[in-house]
Design a protein around this motif. Structure first.
Motif, PDB file in Angstrom:
ATOM      1  N   THR A 214      51.322  36.047  43.467  1.00  0.00           N
ATOM      2  CA  THR A 214      52.635  36.460  43.937  1.00  0.00           C
ATOM      3  C   THR A 214      52.661  37.925  44.353  1.00  0.00           C
ATOM      4  N   ILE A 215      51.849  38.736  43.718  1.00  0.00           N
ATOM      5  CA  ILE A 215      51.858  40.168  44.016  1.00  0.00           C
ATOM      6  C   ILE A 215      50.969  40.503  45.205  1.00  0.00           C
ATOM      7  N   ARG A 216      49.752  39.967  45.225  1.00  0.00           N
ATOM      8  CA  ARG A 216      48.789  40.337  46.266  1.00  0.00           C
ATOM      9  C   ARG A 216      48.247  39.109  46.977  1.00  0.00           C
ATOM     10  N   HIS A 217      49.129  38.245  47.388  1.00  0.00           N
ATOM     11  CA  HIS A 217      48.700  37.010  48.042  1.00  0.00           C
ATOM     12  C   HIS A 217      47.983  37.279  49.357  1.00  0.00           C
ATOM     13  N   HIS A 218      48.279  38.411  50.004  1.00  0.00           N
ATOM     14  CA  HIS A 218      47.618  38.746  51.272  1.00  0.00           C
ATOM     15  C   HIS A 218      46.153  39.120  51.078  1.00  0.00           C
ATOM     16  N   MET A 219      45.764  39.435  49.856  1.00  0.00           N
ATOM     17  CA  MET A 219      44.379  39.809  49.571  1.00  0.00           C
ATOM     18  C   MET A 219      43.538  38.619  49.108  1.00  0.00           C
ATOM     19  N   LEU A 220      44.145  37.465  48.971  1.00  0.00           N
ATOM     20  CA  LEU A 220      43.423  36.310  48.456  1.00  0.00           C
ATOM     21  C   LEU A 220      43.052  35.366  49.596  1.00  0.00           C
ATOM     22  N   THR A 221      41.786  35.032  49.671  1.00  0.00           N
ATOM     23  CA  THR A 221      41.352  34.010  50.614  1.00  0.00           C
ATOM     24  C   THR A 221      41.703  32.642  50.020  1.00  0.00           C
ATOM     25  N   PRO A 222      41.712  31.603  50.826  1.00  0.00           N
ATOM     26  CA  PRO A 222      42.009  30.279  50.258  1.00  0.00           C
ATOM     27  C   PRO A 222      41.059  29.885  49.116  1.00  0.00           C
ATOM     28  N   PHE A 223      39.776  30.237  49.238  1.00  0.00           N
ATOM     29  CA  PHE A 223      38.818  29.917  48.181  1.00  0.00           C
ATOM     30  C   PHE A 223      39.185  30.627  46.877  1.00  0.00           C
ATOM     31  N   VAL A 224      39.502  31.912  46.961  1.00  0.00           N
ATOM     32  CA  VAL A 224      39.835  32.679  45.756  1.00  0.00           C
ATOM     33  C   VAL A 224      41.153  32.188  45.176  1.00  0.00           C
ATOM     34  N   GLU A 225      42.106  31.874  46.026  1.00  0.00           N
ATOM     35  CA  GLU A 225      43.402  31.405  45.540  1.00  0.00           C
ATOM     36  C   GLU A 225      43.268  30.059  44.815  1.00  0.00           C
ATOM     37  N   GLU A 226      42.418  29.178  45.336  1.00  0.00           N
ATOM     38  CA  GLU A 226      42.203  27.882  44.679  1.00  0.00           C
ATOM     39  C   GLU A 226      41.501  28.041  43.338  1.00  0.00           C
ATOM     40  N   ASN A 227      40.619  29.005  43.237  1.00  0.00           N
ATOM     41  CA  ASN A 227      39.803  29.174  42.023  1.00  0.00           C
ATOM     42  C   ASN A 227      40.250  30.357  41.174  1.00  0.00           C
ATOM     43  N   LEU A 228      41.462  30.808  41.362  1.00  0.00           N
ATOM     44  CA  LEU A 228      41.938  31.990  40.635  1.00  0.00           C
ATOM     45  C   LEU A 228      41.994  31.746  39.130  1.00  0.00           C
ATOM     46  N   VAL A 229      42.474  30.607  38.716  1.00  0.00           N
ATOM     47  CA  VAL A 229      42.567  30.320  37.283  1.00  0.00           C
ATOM     48  C   VAL A 229      41.174  30.194  36.678  1.00  0.00           C
ATOM     49  N   SER A 230      40.259  29.541  37.400  1.00  0.00           N
ATOM     50  CA  SER A 230      38.888  29.404  36.895  1.00  0.00           C
ATOM     51  C   SER A 230      38.203  30.754  36.793  1.00  0.00           C
ATOM     52  N   ALA A 231      38.457  31.633  37.771  1.00  0.00           N
ATOM     53  CA  ALA A 231      37.844  32.964  37.758  1.00  0.00           C
ATOM     54  C   ALA A 231      38.405  33.824  36.639  1.00  0.00           C
ATOM     55  N   ALA A 232      39.651  33.580  36.269  1.00  0.00           N
ATOM     56  CA  ALA A 232      40.290  34.390  35.239  1.00  0.00           C
ATOM     57  C   ALA A 232      39.986  33.897  33.833  1.00  0.00           C
TER      58      ALA A 232
END
Length: 180
Positions: free
Chosen positions: A3-21
């Motif tokens: 929600t804060i930096r959605h412009h910095m997230l690629t679709p791959f990173v956005e899909e795997n954000l929870v897994s990466a965290a």
């Protein structure tokens, strides 16, 4: 993050954000992890540069984490936590434990040449390319800057000595340039 930096997230990173965290159900990360993640996204141009120093002209070279850390230490602007996050994100796509240019492109938020590190490099190169000015103008500018620096240094020295004179009892210290 989305929600804060959605412009910095690629679709791959956005899909795997929870897994990466960390993949937990609470979706909470530490402040240092959040800062490292943001810094990683901001410094992807530098990540590309580090990779290109390791891989050279070959785009399909696989780089281990140890090799990348060793090369990143020469630049000094990437932290080990950022490298951990980078390899963790790359490992979500392929579990080889190695990084290639396709992984970096998958994570990088902007196209090459639009990130802050590259813009600073371009500005630095343009400033060095300004040799079209006449030599006499360059010499005059240098003399002018030297004169201003000399005046500033002299005033700084005079004022600090003057304040030192004012703070010290007058019977213990005498300064010939300041008259009270």
């Amino acid at each position: 993050m989305s929600t804060i930096r959605h412009h910095m997230l690629t679709p791959f990173v956005e899909e795997n954000l929870v897994s990466a965290a960390g993949g937990g159900t609470s979706h909470m990360v530490s402040f240092s992890y959040f800062n490292a993640f943001n810094s990683l996204l901001n410094n992807m141009e530098l990540i590309r540069k580090i990779y290109s120093t390791l891989a050279g002209s070959r785009k399909d070279t696989l780089v281990t984490k140890e090799e990348f850390v060793h090369s990143a230490n020469k630049f000094g602007q990437i932290t080990p936590m950022e490298i951990d996050i980078l390899f963790q994100l790359a490992g979500l796509h392929s579990q080889t434990g190695r990084l290639n240019l396709a992984d970096i492109e998958r994570i990088a938020p902007l196209e090459e040449g639009a990130l802050p590190y590259n813009l600073a490099e371009v500005q630095r190169q343009h400033s060095h390319a300004d040799v079209s000015r006449p030599v006499w103008l360059q010499a005059a500018e240098s003399a002018y800057r030297f004169t201003l620096g000399s005046i500033a240094g002299g005033l700084s020295l005079w004022s600090s000595a003057h304040f030192s004179y004012l703070k010290t009892p007058q019977n213990e210290y005498s300064f010939p340039f300041c008259v009270m």
